[in-house]
Design a protein around this motif. Structure first.
Motif, mmCIF file in Angstrom:
data_model
loop_
_atom_site.group_PDB
_atom_site.id
_atom_site.type_symbol
_atom_site.label_atom_id
_atom_site.label_comp_id
_atom_site.label_asym_id
_atom_site.label_seq_id
_atom_site.Cartn_x
_atom_site.Cartn_y
_atom_site.Cartn_z
ATOM 1 N N GLN A 69 -12.884 1.219 -3.899
ATOM 2 C CA GLN A 69 -13.268 1.237 -2.648
ATOM 3 C C GLN A 69 -14.343 2.005 -1.936
ATOM 4 O OE1 GLN A 69 -10.353 3.372 0.647
ATOM 5 N NE2 GLN A 69 -9.619 1.309 0.766
ATOM 6 N N ARG B 212 0.960 -1.192 0.251
ATOM 7 C CA ARG B 212 0.130 0.052 -0.038
ATOM 8 C C ARG B 212 0.889 1.328 -0.133
ATOM 9 N NH1 ARG B 212 -3.937 2.820 4.391
ATOM 10 N NH2 ARG B 212 -4.189 4.676 3.381
ATOM 11 N N GLU B 213 0.377 2.039 -1.025
ATOM 12 C CA GLU B 213 1.449 3.495 -1.088
ATOM 13 C C GLU B 213 0.765 4.664 -0.377
ATOM 14 O OE1 GLU B 213 1.718 2.363 -5.281
ATOM 15 O OE2 GLU B 213 3.880 3.335 -5.014
ATOM 16 N N GLY B 214 1.164 5.205 0.153
ATOM 17 C CA GLY B 214 1.010 6.528 0.691
ATOM 18 C C GLY B 214 -0.492 6.499 1.509
ATOM 19 N N PRO B 215 -0.237 7.229 2.707
ATOM 20 C CA PRO B 215 -1.479 7.175 3.857
ATOM 21 C C PRO B 215 -2.511 8.346 3.232
ATOM 22 C CG PRO B 215 0.475 8.571 4.721
ATOM 23 C CD PRO B 215 0.929 7.814 3.372
ATOM 24 N N GLY B 216 -3.793 8.091 3.555
ATOM 25 C CA GLY B 216 -4.762 9.214 3.487
ATOM 26 C C GLY B 216 -5.140 8.928 1.827
ATOM 27 N N THR B 217 -4.711 8.140 0.922
ATOM 28 C CA THR B 217 -5.482 7.916 -0.308
ATOM 29 C C THR B 217 -6.038 6.439 0.066
ATOM 30 O OG1 THR B 217 -3.438 6.592 -0.979
ATOM 31 C CG2 THR B 217 -3.662 8.990 -1.573
ATOM 32 N N ALA B 218 -6.940 6.249 -1.099
ATOM 33 C CA ALA B 218 -7.630 4.904 -1.115
ATOM 34 C C ALA B 218 -6.599 3.773 -0.357
ATOM 35 C CB ALA B 218 -7.992 4.727 -2.333
ATOM 36 N N SER B 219 -6.992 3.009 0.424
ATOM 37 C CA SER B 219 -6.240 2.154 0.876
ATOM 38 C C SER B 219 -6.075 0.943 0.027
ATOM 39 C CB SER B 219 -6.472 1.853 2.340
ATOM 40 O OG SER B 219 -7.851 1.373 2.484
ATOM 41 N N LYS B 220 -5.655 1.019 -1.293
ATOM 42 C CA LYS B 220 -5.769 -0.113 -1.976
ATOM 43 C C LYS B 220 -4.350 -1.000 -2.042
ATOM 44 C CE LYS B 220 -3.669 1.413 -6.178
ATOM 45 N NZ LYS B 220 -3.756 1.247 -7.647
ATOM 46 N N LEU B 221 -4.386 -2.197 -1.974
ATOM 47 C CA LEU B 221 -3.627 -2.978 -2.086
ATOM 48 C C LEU B 221 -2.992 -3.432 -3.359
ATOM 49 C CD1 LEU B 221 -4.421 -5.464 1.017
ATOM 50 C CD2 LEU B 221 -2.560 -3.680 1.188
ATOM 51 N N VAL C 112 -9.294 4.945 6.296
ATOM 52 C CA VAL C 112 -8.445 4.852 5.266
ATOM 53 C C VAL C 112 -7.014 5.565 5.305
ATOM 54 C CG1 VAL C 112 -10.424 4.569 3.487
ATOM 55 C CG2 VAL C 112 -9.334 6.929 4.176
ATOM 56 N N ARG C 113 -6.758 6.012 6.523
ATOM 57 C CA ARG C 113 -5.747 6.936 6.458
ATOM 58 C C ARG C 113 -4.464 6.177 7.122
ATOM 59 N NH1 ARG C 113 -6.384 11.815 5.578
ATOM 60 N NH2 ARG C 113 -4.418 12.445 6.379
ATOM 61 N N ASN D 229 -14.131 5.821 -2.787
ATOM 62 C CA ASN D 229 -12.819 6.634 -2.494
ATOM 63 C C ASN D 229 -11.717 5.895 -3.116
ATOM 64 O OD1 ASN D 229 -10.908 8.121 -0.427
ATOM 65 N ND2 ASN D 229 -10.628 6.172 0.306
ATOM 66 N N PHE E 223 -1.004 -6.413 -5.193
ATOM 67 C CA PHE E 223 -0.532 -7.756 -4.903
ATOM 68 C C PHE E 223 0.551 -8.202 -6.192
ATOM 69 C CE2 PHE E 223 -3.091 -9.245 -1.461
ATOM 70 C CZ PHE E 223 -4.142 -8.431 -1.509
ATOM 71 N N PHE F 163 -7.059 -4.567 -7.589
ATOM 72 C CA PHE F 163 -8.258 -3.603 -7.009
ATOM 73 C C PHE F 163 -9.258 -2.895 -7.869
ATOM 74 C CE2 PHE F 163 -9.454 -0.340 -3.843
ATOM 75 C CZ PHE F 163 -9.463 0.843 -4.526
ATOM 76 N N TYR G 275 -11.885 -6.614 -4.875
ATOM 77 C CA TYR G 275 -10.703 -6.908 -5.756
ATOM 78 C C TYR G 275 -11.158 -8.031 -6.711
ATOM 79 C CZ TYR G 275 -7.646 -4.823 -2.316
ATOM 80 O OH TYR G 275 -6.907 -3.817 -1.529
#
Lengths: 116, 115
Positions: free
Chosen positions: B48, A95-104, B97-98, B55, A106, B45, B35
């Motif tokens: 979300q 996961r890159e960068g906090p605060g954005t969509a918490s997409k993973l 989400v943060r 989001n 894989f 993905f 997903y």
């Protein structure tokens, strides 16, 4: 370019032995998180371990440990004392960068087979 | 504490049809991610939902759409099904989400086959 690379499609390990599953990643974001998931044949993804990019120590969770080498952009999973129940697909994710969509994101996974 | 549940478990549809997949998030979680996992691949993905709003979205066409309800359960709708939509669809819930390390709890998935 692949963000998460798992170069081992399949691995075999004998019961009670340790095994290392490789994962390399690619990101320009200084803040990121790395995850390992186990997926048995039932399909459900089971969280194993997490490592944050700013964490000083390698993460450990029971028999799982993460060998985090930031300069090499690798986050290998080490399973100690393998058990038959460890046979499954293993996925590395980022996961890159906090605060954005918490997409993973894989990798393609490694199939681990534990033998007697 | 109830985990993430998904329904149905399996589904068979034909090309051109529409499908709705459902996900109930873990108790207390306000974020749901979807997903798609094709055979032999890692999950990709789709999008979300956070507090009923989209989001973030992955590289999927608009015929993939979703919804999140006030109780934070969610639906994934796919219109005009194509053969390549055959996959395992995974739903994951999390709290917020943060934080980078927010664990996503996955459901057992819905296996969709398009004929």
């Amino acid at each position: 370019a692949q963000k998460i690379t798992q170069t081992q499609p399949g691995m075999f390990v004998q019961e009670k032995e340790a095994v290392t599953l490789d994962c390399t990643y690619d990101t320009s974001d200084p803040s990121y998180g790395l995850f390992w998931y186990k997926q048995p044949s039932s399909g459900e993804m089971i969280f194993l371990i997490y490592q944050g990019s700013y964490d000083q120590q390698n993460a450990t969770e029971g028999r799982y440990s993460l060998n985090f080498q930031k300069a090499r952009k690798s986050a290998n999973l080490v399973i100690s004392a393998s058990q038959l129940g460890d046979s499954a697909m293993y996925f590395c994710a980022m996961r890159e960068g906090p605060g954005t969509a918490s997409k993973l994101t894989f990798g393609t996974g490694t199939r681990l087979q534990v033998t007697l | 504490e109830t985990g993430v549940t998904q329904s149905p478990t399996h589904l068979i549809k034909t090309r051109g049809q529409q499908v709705t997949l459902r996900c109930s998030s873990q108790s207390g979680h306000n974020t749901v991610s979807w997903y798609q996992q094709a055979l032999g691949q890692g999950p990709q993905f789709i999008f979300q939902y956070y507090r009923e709003e989209e989001n973030g979205r992955g590289n999927f066409p608009p015929r993939f759409s979703g919804l999140q309800f006030p109780n934070y359960s969610s639906e994934l709708n796919v219109n005009a099904l194509e053969l390549d939509d055959s996959a395992l669809y995974l739903c994951a819930s999390s709290l917020g989400v943060r934080a980078l390390g927010n664990e996503q709890f996955f459901g057992p998935g819905t296996r969709l086959t398009v004929l």
